[in-house]
Write a protein that holds these residues in place. Structure first.
Motif, short mmCIF file in Angstrom:
data_model
loop_
_atom_site.label_atom_id
_atom_site.label_comp_id
_atom_site.label_asym_id
_atom_site.label_seq_id
_atom_site.Cartn_x
_atom_site.Cartn_y
_atom_site.Cartn_z
N ALA A 228 41.54 -50.09 -42.94
CA ALA A 228 40.71 -48.83 -44.10
C ALA A 228 41.57 -49.10 -45.58
CB ALA A 228 40.72 -47.99 -44.45
N PRO A 229 41.84 -49.84 -46.71
CA PRO A 229 41.96 -49.98 -47.74
C PRO A 229 42.81 -48.85 -49.06
CG PRO A 229 40.00 -51.34 -48.24
CD PRO A 229 39.75 -50.88 -47.05
N GLY A 230 44.24 -48.96 -49.49
CA GLY A 230 44.33 -47.55 -49.84
C GLY A 230 44.69 -47.89 -51.07
N SER A 231 44.58 -47.83 -52.17
CA SER A 231 45.08 -47.87 -53.43
C SER A 231 45.69 -47.32 -53.51
CB SER A 231 43.82 -47.88 -54.43
OG SER A 231 43.79 -46.74 -54.25
N HIS A 232 46.50 -48.30 -54.56
CA HIS A 232 47.94 -46.84 -54.96
C HIS A 232 47.10 -45.58 -55.61
CE1 HIS A 232 50.96 -49.87 -55.73
NE2 HIS A 232 49.77 -50.77 -55.46
N ARG A 233 46.02 -45.60 -56.07
CA ARG A 233 45.51 -44.12 -56.72
C ARG A 233 45.75 -43.01 -56.00
NH1 ARG A 233 39.25 -43.67 -58.57
NH2 ARG A 233 39.12 -41.16 -59.34
N LYS A 234 45.20 -43.78 -54.89
CA LYS A 234 45.45 -42.38 -53.48
C LYS A 234 46.96 -41.70 -53.52
CE LYS A 234 41.52 -43.75 -50.80
NZ LYS A 234 41.46 -43.82 -49.13
N PHE A 235 47.87 -42.44 -53.61
CA PHE A 235 49.16 -42.28 -53.59
C PHE A 235 49.05 -41.15 -54.73
CE2 PHE A 235 50.59 -45.68 -51.46
CZ PHE A 235 51.74 -44.89 -49.86
N VAL A 236 48.95 -41.27 -56.11
CA VAL A 236 49.05 -40.61 -57.19
C VAL A 236 48.21 -39.58 -57.31
CG1 VAL A 236 47.97 -40.72 -59.85
CG2 VAL A 236 49.19 -42.54 -58.57
N LYS A 237 46.50 -39.18 -56.42
CA LYS A 237 46.09 -38.28 -55.80
C LYS A 237 47.04 -37.20 -55.29
CE LYS A 237 41.38 -39.17 -57.03
NZ LYS A 237 41.15 -37.97 -57.58
N ALA A 238 47.32 -37.60 -54.33
CA ALA A 238 48.76 -36.96 -52.90
C ALA A 238 49.86 -37.09 -54.04
CB ALA A 238 49.47 -38.13 -52.26
N TYR A 239 50.12 -37.22 -54.98
CA TYR A 239 51.61 -36.65 -55.78
C TYR A 239 51.22 -35.37 -56.34
CZ TYR A 239 55.03 -37.40 -59.43
OH TYR A 239 55.88 -37.87 -60.11
N GLU A 361 40.25 -43.64 -45.02
CA GLU A 361 39.24 -44.80 -46.00
C GLU A 361 38.21 -43.33 -47.47
OE1 GLU A 361 36.92 -43.62 -42.19
OE2 GLU A 361 38.34 -43.46 -42.46
N GLY A 362 37.95 -42.50 -46.90
CA GLY A 362 37.03 -41.72 -47.66
C GLY A 362 37.21 -41.12 -49.28
N ASN A 363 35.96 -41.12 -49.92
CA ASN A 363 35.99 -40.99 -50.93
C ASN A 363 36.47 -39.18 -51.52
OD1 ASN A 363 33.92 -39.33 -50.46
ND2 ASN A 363 32.85 -40.25 -52.23
N ILE A 364 36.41 -38.16 -50.16
CA ILE A 364 36.63 -36.48 -49.93
C ILE A 364 37.87 -35.93 -49.65
CG2 ILE A 364 35.13 -36.74 -48.12
CD1 ILE A 364 34.47 -34.24 -51.30
N SER A 423 35.09 -42.81 -55.60
CA SER A 423 34.69 -44.49 -55.50
C SER A 423 34.90 -44.22 -54.24
CB SER A 423 35.41 -45.05 -56.38
OG SER A 423 37.01 -45.27 -56.24
N PHE A 424 34.48 -45.12 -53.22
CA PHE A 424 34.62 -45.21 -51.96
C PHE A 424 34.83 -46.74 -51.24
CE2 PHE A 424 32.57 -46.81 -47.85
CZ PHE A 424 32.97 -45.71 -47.16
N GLU A 425 36.75 -46.90 -51.22
CA GLU A 425 36.98 -47.71 -50.91
C GLU A 425 37.00 -48.54 -49.64
OE1 GLU A 425 40.84 -47.02 -51.57
OE2 GLU A 425 40.96 -46.59 -53.15
N GLY A 426 36.21 -47.56 -48.20
CA GLY A 426 35.51 -48.06 -47.20
C GLY A 426 36.96 -49.09 -46.33
N TYR A 427 36.23 -50.12 -45.26
CA TYR A 427 37.12 -50.85 -44.45
C TYR A 427 37.10 -52.07 -45.50
CZ TYR A 427 35.49 -46.92 -41.90
OH TYR A 427 35.30 -45.78 -40.86
N THR A 428 37.73 -52.71 -44.66
CA THR A 428 37.92 -54.35 -44.95
C THR A 428 36.59 -55.30 -44.63
OG1 THR A 428 39.57 -55.22 -43.01
CG2 THR A 428 40.40 -54.61 -44.60
N GLN A 429 36.08 -54.55 -43.27
CA GLN A 429 34.62 -55.59 -42.78
C GLN A 429 33.87 -54.27 -43.66
OE1 GLN A 429 36.51 -53.53 -39.34
NE2 GLN A 429 35.90 -55.16 -37.79
N LYS A 430 32.90 -54.64 -43.80
CA LYS A 430 31.47 -54.97 -45.25
C LYS A 430 30.67 -53.78 -44.15
CE LYS A 430 28.26 -56.98 -48.18
NZ LYS A 430 28.31 -58.19 -49.00
N GLU A 431 30.21 -54.83 -42.76
CA GLU A 431 29.11 -53.93 -41.89
C GLU A 431 29.62 -52.80 -42.38
OE1 GLU A 431 27.29 -54.85 -37.36
OE2 GLU A 431 28.51 -55.93 -38.38
#
Length: 614
Positions: A228-239, A361-364, A423-431
């Protein structure tokens, strides 16, 4: 089976504490609510800001090492300069195979400054699972710690990297002082980075908040791991959300973390919270119940990161006069069961339990912002609790094809609405990503992330975790919540650990309940065989409806877990009530009896042959 409730009056009682945190709450809300993924606010920039503002303050405490924010930032910069010299930049990735130590955080920070994402490999993986995880990312390079060189060597020839010299090595030392010996075929990363400047790198193609900073892997308890990719935004949200709003972190705070940093709770939640306050993170390689409080006192920790099982281990330690002689005031994590929530707080004098609900991976996400009892708190993200088919991740759709929300207090499948903001960042596997998205849930064109978890609202927008989907089972025409049965067993005082699940019995409908447990205060030699199964049965009869009483009981010395302290329920279910483990005792509640009977091969054969009418 009872549930907790929260009223407006309960919330009002917490207002004075909230007001004391008001400045950080306002500041945290700003960071938590940022929408612009193009904003150049990243993990790297947060660290640079702390180096400017809190330069002399400790950033990392580990064993006898102390790194200030100035020192840590300079170390990360040298790593960034080296990676850039190797042609890496925004959009590239490297894999990290290191146990908890300062080097891991320095590499993540250095890579983040360039926009290079770090794949946080699970240190307990080996063989085909490790090979699978690395190949999901296809990184340019990998950093291997000496402590994990052996498992990597076993699969090294099966991985293709995107760099001509991809194997970076770190000795199991304080690599700022001792770079160690370099094995054949590797480049010594510590030796190389020492040749570069510690100044902040000037980056032309700068990473932004929406770029991928890390890849986290599912634990693989139900199959091969997903990335599951985690963006810099997730660090900012945790911050903002955890560090400022929930924990009110400041420069004098120290967060003690024994959770693996390849996991989101350790890396995102704990480290993100630390960065928010200009605080220090005190690290340990692996959790030790016996060393926990000594470490807390050594580092002057005010906060610690937990998962529920760590709290159980601590509560199972013999009581001591020193149980409250420490500086801990706050804790943040997930999975603290209601049965031990108050006993843990009361025994150790913890003021704030910032229980949360989130997934890599979640958006919630939910956070116990008001420090209420037995709740994951509330969320500002749009969500719904809907009716679902028992024992599945599938929501119920009505005659019009739409989903139906449950009533307050009823358990429902949690969905998080997918919007531009959420947004939902999901997984590296599209399926795998597609499988987690539900469309046309309440109206045509809407999209929702299916968490696969069951929660209930207990008042004032606060939710309580009920079950992970698949952990419920149906027996005697009734739905049984494994979590609630576990909570009842926890309160018996007879067990140190108890895991409940459903197993199939030939010739029956549904699944019968089974518990695997470790006896309380067991003697290493005789504890299992001395377990009083009749005492457990009497207690269960007093506290559970008949359909919820486990039909089978496995008594064992220890229950295997993943590196993130999750129980391997799939393995337990596969073992069922077999007698393959010689050291275990297995009991069965036979029809028309008022006690458990120890299972032997003859009785086992009779049950499997349909000779017992459950």
């Amino acid at each position: 089976m009872s549930q907790d409730t929260i009223s407006a009056r309960d919330i009002v009682r917490q207002i004075p504490g909230v007001m004391r945190r008001a400045p950080n709450i306002v500041k945290g809300l700003y960071y938590y609510s940022l929408k612009n993924n193009k904003k150049e606010l990243t993990l790297g920039s947060l660290i640079e800001r702390n180096a400017e503002k809190y330069g002399a303050r400790p950033a990392i405490l580990y064993e006898d090492r102390r790194l200030s924010y100035t020192e840590f930032n300079a170390w990360a910069n040298r790593i960034a300069h080296y990676l850039r010299s190797q042609g890496l930049g925004r959009g590239d990735s490297i894999a990290l195979f290191l146990e908890n130590r300062p080097e891991l955080l320095a590499i993540v920070a250095g890579a983040a400054k360039l926009g290079v994402a770090c794949a946080m490999l699970n240190t307990s993986q080996k063989g085909k699972v490790l090979e699978h995880s690395i190949n999901l990312i296809a990184p340019q390079m990998i950093v291997v710690g000496e402590e994990l060189q052996a498992p990597f060597e076993s699969i090294r020839d099966k991985i293709t990297f995107g760099h001509s010299q991809p194997y970076l090595f770190l000795a199991d030392t304080d690599t700022l002082k001792d770079v160690g010996q370099t094995p054949d075929g590797y480049i010594n990363l510590a030796e190389k980075v020492s040749q570069y400047t510690g100044t902040n790198p000037t980056v032309t193609d700068r990473p932004t908040m929406g770029d991928t900073a890390i890849y986290l892997f599912t634990s693989g308890t139900t199959g091969l791991p997903k990335a599951a990719p985690g963006s810099h935004r997730k660090f900012v949200k945790a911050y903002g959300g955890f560090g400022l709003m929930s924990l009110n972190m400041g420069p004098s705070d120290v967060l003690y973390c024994t959770l693996p940093l390849y996991h989101g709770t350790g890396l995102l939640v704990c480290w993100g919270s630390v960065l928010a306050g200009g605080s220090a993170i005190a690290m340990r390689r692996k959790f030790s119940a016996s060393a926990f409080w000594d470490d807390v006192r050594k580092y002057g920790a005010t906060t610690f990161g937990y998962v529920g099982e760590l709290c159980r281990y601590l509560l199972n330690q013999p009581p001591s006069d020193n149980d409250r002689h420490h500086s801990l005031q706050k804790m943040i994590g997930n999975g603290l069961r209601p049965s031990i929530w108050k006993p843990f707080k009361d025994r150790f004098g913890i003021e704030t339990v910032a229980e949360l609900y989130a997934s890599s991976e979640g958006n919630i996400g939910f956070s116990n912002f008001f420090n209420m009892e037995n709740t994951v708190g509330f969320s500002t993200a749009p969500y719904a609790l809907v009716k679902f088919h028992d024992g599945t991740r599938d929501p119920v759709r009505n005659a019009k094809g739409y989903m139906e929300k449950v009533k307050t207090g009823e358990p429902g499948l949690l969905l998080g609405e997918i919007t531009a903001k959420w947004s939902f960042e999901g997984y590296t596997q599209k399926e795998a990503t597609e499988k987690s998205i539900l469309r046309d849930a309440f109206k045509k064109g809407d999209q929702w992330f299916n968490t696969g978890d069951v929660l209930r609202e207990i008042g004032c927008g606060h939710l309580q975790f009920v079950d992970r989907m698949g952990d419920t089972y149906r027996w005697k025409g009734e739905n049984v919540s494994t979590t609630e049965v576990e909570n009842i067993i926890d309160a018996s005082g007879l067990t140190e650990e108890a895991i409940v699940y459903g197993v199939e019995i030939p010739g029956t409908n549904g699944k019968a309940g089974m518990v695997t447990l470790v006896p309380q205060m067991q003697d290493n030699q005789t504890g299992i065989h001395d377990f009083d199964a009749d005492k457990l049965f009497s207690y269960l009869q007093e506290n559970l409806p008949a359909y919820a009483i486990p039909v089978f009981v496995r008594v064992t010395r220890g229950i295997e877990k993943t590196g993130t302290f999750k129980y391997k329920k799939v393995d337990l279910k596969n073992a069922g009530y077999s007698l393959d483990k010689d050291d275990d005792d297995v009991y069965v509640w036979l029809p028309r009896t008022e006690s458990y009977t120890r299972l032997d091969n003859e009785l086992l054969k009779k049950i499997d042959g349909g000779g017992v009418s459950f």
